[in-house]
Structure formats: structure tokens, C-alpha cells
Design a protein around this motif. Sequence first.
Motif, PDB file in Angstrom:
ATOM      1  N   LEU A 175       0.815  -1.226   0.000  1.00  0.00           N
ATOM      2  CA  LEU A 175       0.000   0.000   0.000  1.00  0.00           C
ATOM      3  C   LEU A 175       0.844   1.270   0.000  1.00  0.00           C
ATOM      4  N   ARG A 176       2.166   1.131   0.166  1.00  0.00           N
ATOM      5  CA  ARG A 176       3.036   2.309   0.274  1.00  0.00           C
ATOM      6  C   ARG A 176       3.473   2.794  -1.100  1.00  0.00           C
ATOM      7  N   GLU A 177       3.814   4.075  -1.162  1.00  0.00           N
ATOM      8  CA  GLU A 177       4.185   4.670  -2.454  1.00  0.00           C
ATOM      9  C   GLU A 177       5.634   4.428  -2.828  1.00  0.00           C
ATOM     10  N   HIS A 178       6.510   4.429  -1.805  1.00  0.00           N
ATOM     11  CA  HIS A 178       7.946   4.349  -2.096  1.00  0.00           C
ATOM     12  C   HIS A 178       8.647   3.428  -1.100  1.00  0.00           C
ATOM     13  N   LEU A 179       9.240   2.353  -1.621  1.00  0.00           N
ATOM     14  CA  LEU A 179      10.021   1.419  -0.798  1.00  0.00           C
ATOM     15  C   LEU A 179      11.477   1.486  -1.238  1.00  0.00           C
TER      16      LEU A 179
END
Length: 278
Positions: A110-114
Motif C-alpha cells: 500500500l506504500r508509495e515508495h520502498l
Amino acid sequence: MRIDVVSIFPEYLSALDLSLIGKARQQGLLELTVTDLRGFATDRHRTVDDTPYGGGAGMVMKPEPWALALGAALERSPRTADEPGERPVLVVPSPAGEVFTQATARELALREHLVFACGRYEGIDERVVDWSREHFEVRPMSLGDYVLNGGEVAVLAMVEAIGRLVPGVIGNPESLVEESHSDGLLEYPVYTKPALWRERPVPEVLLSGHHGRIARWRRDRQLQRTAARRPDLVAALDPAGLDRADRAVLAGAGWTVAGGRVLRDDTTGGDAPGSPVA
Ligand code: J9T
């Protein structure tokens, strides 16, 4: 979703050009950049490691190349530092991390940037983690209780587990619903043609066309398998999700529902797995 991977062996990550994840990158569903840590070394020998303070075996990764590489990843972030909203997640693969599970994969999808930081040698100077907390949500992550030579293989596993949950990456999202671990149980066994192979028949119920009986048979196999192989998962089941037939199968495998929990009948057996099942 944007993913950055920093490694001294960027070629290790070339598997991410292939298959479903490779296709998702081509389609623009995943934007993935692998960078070579050595490109951020500050000396002409491109040194990224040094001896440990306090002594001991092996080498430790120097902090400055890491800060520069992670700073470059931050600059590629879809959000800027002063913008409201979530910070990028920095995943640091390590046997000393929290255990990466399907729940972790769902959360990170669900995160935008890993950003993934692949350590080698005896690890990365701990001050890099402290510094990173000012810019990232830092998550040291372990795949399980064993040691690898570096974080790269762990990153391959995590990026695949996370990437396939990003909407659009898997063509048929229904296939995500029935998988192992999505309901806390292992998967049922599967069979294909021929119906008789080397004197081994496919279980007859699967040829019956009786959907109710097939669903029940599959659920029973899931419960038996999980009891035999993963008693930790059985103990974690919510009894509210177990019907009478489920409880009967579990009883046959030595488990009882009591006090709102699933408990092993015989506690003298320790953690040893049960008898093998299909
Ligand atoms: C160097 O990284 C490891 O050894 C590692 C990373 C993630 N999970 C593990 N179980 C080991």
C-alpha cells in the motif's frame, strides 16, 4: 509504486526484469531502480567496507556511501521531504529484523515508495539506521531464522511478494484470494490430468462435480496439513472462523477449541510436527 534497491551486486537483482514483476515494470505499474553502492564510494578504490570498531571477525559497511546512496533514492521519491503524507519505507534485510510475512507484504504493497538496502559482510554501520530514521520509516526485516551472505536474495523474495499484490500486477486477482496464509491456513493439494497417473488416482471427490463436497474436502485437507506442518498457525486461528466440520477435523488432529482459543490436546508433545499428510 516506486522501489529503489541499493546493492554492491546490482546484477543479482536482474531477476526482477523477468516474469510478472518484469512485465509490471514494463507496464509502468512498478517503477524499480537498482543502484550500485560502489558508485557512492568516496575514494579511488571505491571502498565500501572497513574493519569493525571493538574488533571481531569480518568487515562492516562504511556509513558515508550508504548515506549518499539513500539520499539519492530519497531524491527519486514521489513525495518531497516537506510534503505532507507518508515517508518512504527503508527495508533493511537482516536475520536480526522482524519476520516478513504475508501481512507485511500486504501492508508494504500500500506504500508509495520502498527503498531496500542490501547489506553484505557483517552488516552496515548502525549509525546509518539512526540517520535514516530522520528520513524514512525504517524496517529491519528477516525472512526467517537462517543466515544469508547478503540481503539481495531476501530483497528478491520481498519485492516479488509485495509487487504481486500491487493492483494490476496479477491478471486474475481472484487467484490472490485463495492462497496459502490469506486465511491463516496452508493450501490444499492440487491435481491435474491424467486422472490416473503411475497407478495413482486423483481423489475421487474432485471428479464428482459436487462443488459443496469438493469445497469441504479441500478445507479438511487445509486443516490437516496445517495441523501437521504448522502447529503455530493452528494455535493462532480465530475459533470464530471455524465451523463444526472444521472443529471435528482439528479434533482428529489433536486440537480443541476452548476459552476462545485453539489449544493442543496433548501439551507434552512440545513443538514437534504431527504425522506427514498430503
Ligand atoms: C544478510 O541478510 C541476511 O542474512 C538475511 C536477510 C533477511 N532474512 C534473513 N533470514 C537473513
